[in-house]
Design a protein around this motif. Sequence first.
Motif, PDB file in Angstrom:
ATOM      1  N   PRO A   9       0.846  -1.186   0.000  1.00 38.96           N
ATOM      2  CA  PRO A   9       0.000   0.000   0.000  1.00 38.96           C
ATOM      3  C   PRO A   9       0.884   1.240   0.000  1.00 38.96           C
ATOM      4  N   GLY A  10       0.521   2.224  -0.792  1.00 43.03           N
ATOM      5  CA  GLY A  10       1.276   3.468  -0.786  1.00 43.03           C
ATOM      6  C   GLY A  10       2.569   3.439  -1.568  1.00 43.03           C
ATOM      7  N   ALA A  11       2.875   2.334  -2.246  1.00 38.75           N
ATOM      8  CA  ALA A  11       4.136   2.254  -2.987  1.00 38.75           C
ATOM      9  C   ALA A  11       4.141   3.187  -4.199  1.00 38.75           C
ATOM     10  N   GLY A  14      -0.871   3.389  -8.038  1.00 38.16           N
ATOM     11  CA  GLY A  14      -1.859   4.225  -8.731  1.00 38.16           C
ATOM     12  C   GLY A  14      -1.203   5.397  -9.439  1.00 38.16           C
ATOM     13  N   THR A  15      -0.291   6.061  -8.738  1.00 40.78           N
ATOM     14  CA  THR A  15       0.399   7.225  -9.310  1.00 40.78           C
ATOM     15  C   THR A  15       1.145   6.824 -10.578  1.00 40.78           C
ATOM     16  N   MET A  16       1.896   5.731 -10.506  1.00 46.21           N
ATOM     17  CA  MET A  16       2.698   5.307 -11.658  1.00 46.21           C
ATOM     18  C   MET A  16       1.809   4.730 -12.763  1.00 46.21           C
ATOM     19  N   SER A  30      -7.859  -0.236 -11.904  1.00 43.34           N
ATOM     20  CA  SER A  30      -7.550  -0.301 -10.477  1.00 43.34           C
ATOM     21  C   SER A  30      -8.744  -0.888  -9.737  1.00 43.34           C
ATOM     22  N   THR A  31      -8.545  -2.048  -9.112  1.00 41.55           N
ATOM     23  CA  THR A  31      -9.662  -2.655  -8.379  1.00 41.55           C
ATOM     24  C   THR A  31     -10.079  -1.767  -7.200  1.00 41.55           C
ATOM     25  N   GLY A  32      -9.093  -1.139  -6.543  1.00 38.66           N
ATOM     26  CA  GLY A  32      -9.431  -0.250  -5.428  1.00 38.66           C
ATOM     27  C   GLY A  32     -10.342   0.884  -5.902  1.00 38.66           C
ATOM     28  N   GLY A  56      -9.190  -2.275   6.022  1.00 44.76           N
ATOM     29  CA  GLY A  56      -7.924  -2.689   5.421  1.00 44.76           C
ATOM     30  C   GLY A  56      -7.851  -4.167   5.104  1.00 44.76           C
ATOM     31  N   GLN A  57      -9.009  -4.843   5.181  1.00 44.63           N
ATOM     32  CA  GLN A  57      -9.046  -6.272   4.830  1.00 44.63           C
ATOM     33  C   GLN A  57      -9.330  -6.437   3.336  1.00 44.63           C
ATOM     34  N   LEU A  58      -9.009  -7.604   2.790  1.00 45.46           N
ATOM     35  CA  LEU A  58      -9.274  -7.842   1.371  1.00 45.46           C
ATOM     36  C   LEU A  58     -10.736  -8.205   1.134  1.00 45.46           C
ATOM     37  N   ASP A  84      -3.725  -2.496 -11.481  1.00 40.92           N
ATOM     38  CA  ASP A  84      -3.194  -1.853 -10.271  1.00 40.92           C
ATOM     39  C   ASP A  84      -4.042  -2.336  -9.101  1.00 40.92           C
ATOM     40  N   GLY A  85      -3.436  -3.174  -8.248  1.00 40.61           N
ATOM     41  CA  GLY A  85      -4.184  -3.684  -7.083  1.00 40.61           C
ATOM     42  C   GLY A  85      -4.750  -5.085  -7.291  1.00 40.61           C
ATOM     43  N   PHE A  86      -4.448  -5.686  -8.398  1.00 43.93           N
ATOM     44  CA  PHE A  86      -4.895  -7.050  -8.701  1.00 43.93           C
ATOM     45  C   PHE A  86      -3.829  -7.697  -9.581  1.00 43.93           C
ATOM     46  N   GLY A 121       0.159  11.392   4.219  1.00 44.82           N
ATOM     47  CA  GLY A 121       0.039  12.702   3.548  1.00 44.82           C
ATOM     48  C   GLY A 121      -0.773  12.646   2.269  1.00 44.82           C
ATOM     49  N   ARG A 122      -1.335  11.481   1.970  1.00 42.71           N
ATOM     50  CA  ARG A 122      -2.080  11.369   0.699  1.00 42.71           C
ATOM     51  C   ARG A 122      -3.412  12.109   0.767  1.00 42.71           C
ATOM     52  N   ARG A 123      -3.778  12.762  -0.307  1.00 39.08           N
ATOM     53  CA  ARG A 123      -5.113  13.354  -0.458  1.00 39.08           C
ATOM     54  C   ARG A 123      -5.644  12.941  -1.826  1.00 39.08           C
ATOM     55  N   THR A 131      -4.675  11.659  -7.336  1.00 42.26           N
ATOM     56  CA  THR A 131      -4.005  11.509  -6.044  1.00 42.26           C
ATOM     57  C   THR A 131      -2.916  12.549  -5.854  1.00 42.26           C
ATOM     58  N   TYR A 132      -2.867  13.120  -4.668  1.00 40.04           N
ATOM     59  CA  TYR A 132      -1.866  14.130  -4.327  1.00 40.04           C
ATOM     60  C   TYR A 132      -1.177  13.709  -3.032  1.00 40.04           C
ATOM     61  N   HIS A 133      -0.140  14.465  -2.670  1.00 32.64           N
ATOM     62  CA  HIS A 133       0.489  14.277  -1.373  1.00 32.64           C
ATOM     63  C   HIS A 133       0.808  15.664  -0.830  1.00 32.64           C
ATOM     64  N   THR A 165      -3.005  -2.737   9.251  1.00 34.97           N
ATOM     65  CA  THR A 165      -3.656  -3.967   8.783  1.00 34.97           C
ATOM     66  C   THR A 165      -3.292  -4.222   7.329  1.00 34.97           C
ATOM     67  N   ARG A 166      -3.341  -3.173   6.487  1.00 32.67           N
ATOM     68  CA  ARG A 166      -3.050  -3.368   5.055  1.00 32.67           C
ATOM     69  C   ARG A 166      -1.626  -3.879   4.856  1.00 32.67           C
ATOM     70  N   LEU A 167      -0.692  -3.362   5.667  1.00 37.59           N
ATOM     71  CA  LEU A 167       0.691  -3.836   5.535  1.00 37.59           C
ATOM     72  C   LEU A 167       0.802  -5.307   5.911  1.00 37.59           C
TER      73      LEU A 167
HETATM   74  P1  AP5 Z   1      -0.404   5.894  -4.516  1.00 37.76           P
HETATM   75  O1  AP5 Z   1      -0.020   6.005  -5.950  1.00 37.76           O
HETATM   76  O2  AP5 Z   1      -1.760   6.315  -4.120  1.00 37.76           O
HETATM   77  O3  AP5 Z   1      -0.039   4.443  -3.951  1.00 37.76           O
HETATM   78  P2  AP5 Z   1      -0.724   3.030  -4.186  1.00 37.76           P
HETATM   79  O4  AP5 Z   1       0.373   2.031  -4.288  1.00 37.76           O
HETATM   80  O5  AP5 Z   1      -1.707   3.118  -5.289  1.00 37.76           O
HETATM   81  O6  AP5 Z   1      -1.404   2.856  -2.772  1.00 37.76           O
HETATM   82  P3  AP5 Z   1      -2.866   2.338  -2.381  1.00 37.76           P
HETATM   83  O7  AP5 Z   1      -3.087   2.771  -0.958  1.00 37.76           O
HETATM   84  O8  AP5 Z   1      -3.866   2.763  -3.383  1.00 37.76           O
HETATM   85  O9  AP5 Z   1      -2.649   0.809  -2.437  1.00 37.76           O
HETATM   86  P4  AP5 Z   1      -3.512  -0.261  -1.789  1.00 37.76           P
HETATM   87  O10 AP5 Z   1      -3.005  -1.479  -2.436  1.00 37.76           O
HETATM   88  O11 AP5 Z   1      -3.504  -0.250  -0.310  1.00 37.76           O
HETATM   89  O12 AP5 Z   1      -5.006   0.200  -2.154  1.00 37.76           O
HETATM   90  P5  AP5 Z   1      -6.030  -0.231  -3.294  1.00 37.76           P
HETATM   91  O13 AP5 Z   1      -6.774   0.960  -3.693  1.00 37.76           O
HETATM   92  O14 AP5 Z   1      -5.399  -1.075  -4.313  1.00 37.76           O
HETATM   93  O15 AP5 Z   1       0.676   6.767  -3.692  1.00 37.76           O
HETATM   94  C1  AP5 Z   1       0.549   6.931  -2.285  1.00 37.76           C
HETATM   95  C2  AP5 Z   1       0.916   8.363  -1.884  1.00 37.76           C
HETATM   96  O16 AP5 Z   1       2.313   8.573  -2.106  1.00 37.76           O
HETATM   97  C3  AP5 Z   1       0.214   9.448  -2.705  1.00 37.76           C
HETATM   98  O17 AP5 Z   1      -0.046  10.530  -1.865  1.00 37.76           O
HETATM   99  C4  AP5 Z   1       1.241   9.829  -3.784  1.00 37.76           C
HETATM  100  O18 AP5 Z   1       1.106  11.179  -4.201  1.00 37.76           O
HETATM  101  C5  AP5 Z   1       2.550   9.605  -3.057  1.00 37.76           C
HETATM  102  N1  AP5 Z   1       3.622   9.093  -3.917  1.00 37.76           N
HETATM  103  C6  AP5 Z   1       3.535   8.173  -4.905  1.00 37.76           C
HETATM  104  N2  AP5 Z   1       4.740   7.906  -5.435  1.00 37.76           N
HETATM  105  C7  AP5 Z   1       5.620   8.689  -4.740  1.00 37.76           C
HETATM  106  C8  AP5 Z   1       7.044   8.891  -4.812  1.00 37.76           C
HETATM  107  N3  AP5 Z   1       7.806   8.211  -5.681  1.00 37.76           N
HETATM  108  N4  AP5 Z   1       7.612   9.763  -3.947  1.00 37.76           N
HETATM  109  C9  AP5 Z   1       6.857  10.443  -3.045  1.00 37.76           C
HETATM  110  N5  AP5 Z   1       5.517  10.307  -2.934  1.00 37.76           N
HETATM  111  C10 AP5 Z   1       4.911   9.441  -3.768  1.00 37.76           C
HETATM  112  O19 AP5 Z   1      -6.998  -1.180  -2.449  1.00 37.76           O
HETATM  113  C11 AP5 Z   1      -7.783  -0.656  -1.417  1.00 37.76           C
HETATM  114  C12 AP5 Z   1      -8.602  -1.760  -0.786  1.00 37.76           C
HETATM  115  O20 AP5 Z   1      -9.515  -2.300  -1.756  1.00 37.76           O
HETATM  116  C13 AP5 Z   1      -7.812  -2.977  -0.271  1.00 37.76           C
HETATM  117  O21 AP5 Z   1      -7.303  -2.774   1.029  1.00 37.76           O
HETATM  118  C14 AP5 Z   1      -8.880  -4.067  -0.346  1.00 37.76           C
HETATM  119  O22 AP5 Z   1      -9.778  -3.952   0.736  1.00 37.76           O
HETATM  120  C15 AP5 Z   1      -9.646  -3.715  -1.610  1.00 37.76           C
HETATM  121  N6  AP5 Z   1      -9.065  -4.366  -2.799  1.00 37.76           N
HETATM  122  C16 AP5 Z   1      -8.506  -3.754  -3.890  1.00 37.76           C
HETATM  123  N7  AP5 Z   1      -8.039  -4.656  -4.764  1.00 37.76           N
HETATM  124  C17 AP5 Z   1      -8.310  -5.880  -4.217  1.00 37.76           C
HETATM  125  C18 AP5 Z   1      -8.062  -7.211  -4.630  1.00 37.76           C
HETATM  126  N8  AP5 Z   1      -7.404  -7.474  -5.782  1.00 37.76           N
HETATM  127  N9  AP5 Z   1      -8.468  -8.219  -3.824  1.00 37.76           N
HETATM  128  C19 AP5 Z   1      -9.108  -7.970  -2.664  1.00 37.76           C
HETATM  129  N10 AP5 Z   1      -9.373  -6.751  -2.204  1.00 37.76           N
HETATM  130  C20 AP5 Z   1      -8.969  -5.699  -2.969  1.00 37.76           C
END
Ligand code: AP5
Length: 209
Positions: A9-11, A14-16, A30-32, A56-58, A84-86, A121-123, A131-133, A165-167
């Motif tokens: 999470p937060g890697a 989504g941004t990339m 993006s599944t999220g 933060g559960q799947l 992204d996320g799957f 710091g994400r917004r 997505t911003y920071h 939890t997500r970590l």
């Molecule tokens: P950002 O680009 O938002 O990071 P990210 O990796 O997309 O983080 P997510 O929190 O979206 O990942 P996630 O896997 O927890 O959530 P998801 O939505 O998939 O960047 C983060 C921040 O850092 C931003 O503020 C950005 O500006 C900044 N930033 C980025 N790059 C940077 C850099 N190089 N330097 C400095 N700053 C930077 O999933 C959410 C939930 O949905 C899950 O917890 C689960 O409940 C459910 N879900 C989604 N997919 C599934 C699945 N496949 N199976 C089951 N449940 C799922």
Amino acid sequence: MNIVFLGPPGAGKGTMAERVADETGLAHVSTGDIFRDNIRHETELGRKVKELIDRGQLVPDSITIELVQDRLHEADVQLGWILDGFPRTRPQAEALSEFARVDLVILLNISDEEVIRRLSGRRVHPESGRTYHVEFNPPAKEGHDDVTGEPLIRRDDDDEESIRTRLSVYKEQTEPVIAYYRKHKLIVDVDASGTIDEVQTKIHSLLKE
Ligand code: AP5
Ligand code: MG
């Protein structure tokens, strides 16, 4: 070309993914974002998954796999996609291999401390998912989306407890996906600890290869 973005999470998945999609014309899936859209519009799916996501559960594999399978059959993704996320469990990775071809898996590596810095710091602009920071990628006007001027929010799962939890869910359930793709020799590791532009440049050059 079909690419999977993996990483904690937060890697910056989504941004990339958004930047690479703009650059290449590949569809960003993006599944999220799909789940959050459903929560915002209070659909049946949204009501089913909200509590799990906030904690933060799947979401169960059965729901998620069907959702992605349907999405990858839509017209706009036929020239290639970025997932992204799957997949984020081994059964999801195995299911994906049955209905689609994965060409490359980009693994974004960052430390837990950096995860916490990025997520606290994400917004986000809920409507578009932009997505911003507050420090690393601030909007032009504090607290407001650059394109629409609408207010930015913090995601409900970006509180300290959900991040923890997500970590741990990532370590338990998604690290086996890394092992799966390493076995299939599809993974390219990217050090994602640099600035957003630096990481984008790295991905750009590896895609050129
Ligand atoms: P950002 O680009 O938002 O990071 P990210 O990796 O997309 O983080 P997510 O929190 O979206 O990942 P996630 O896997 O927890 O959530 P998801 O939505 O998939 O960047 C983060 C921040 O850092 C931003 O503020 C950005 O500006 C900044 N930033 C980025 N790059 C940077 C850099 N190089 N330097 C400095 N700053 C930077 O999933 C959410 C939930 O949905 C899950 O917890 C689960 O409940 C459910 N879900 C989604 N997919 C599934 C699945 N496949 N199976 C089951 N449940 C799922
Ligand atoms: Mg994301």
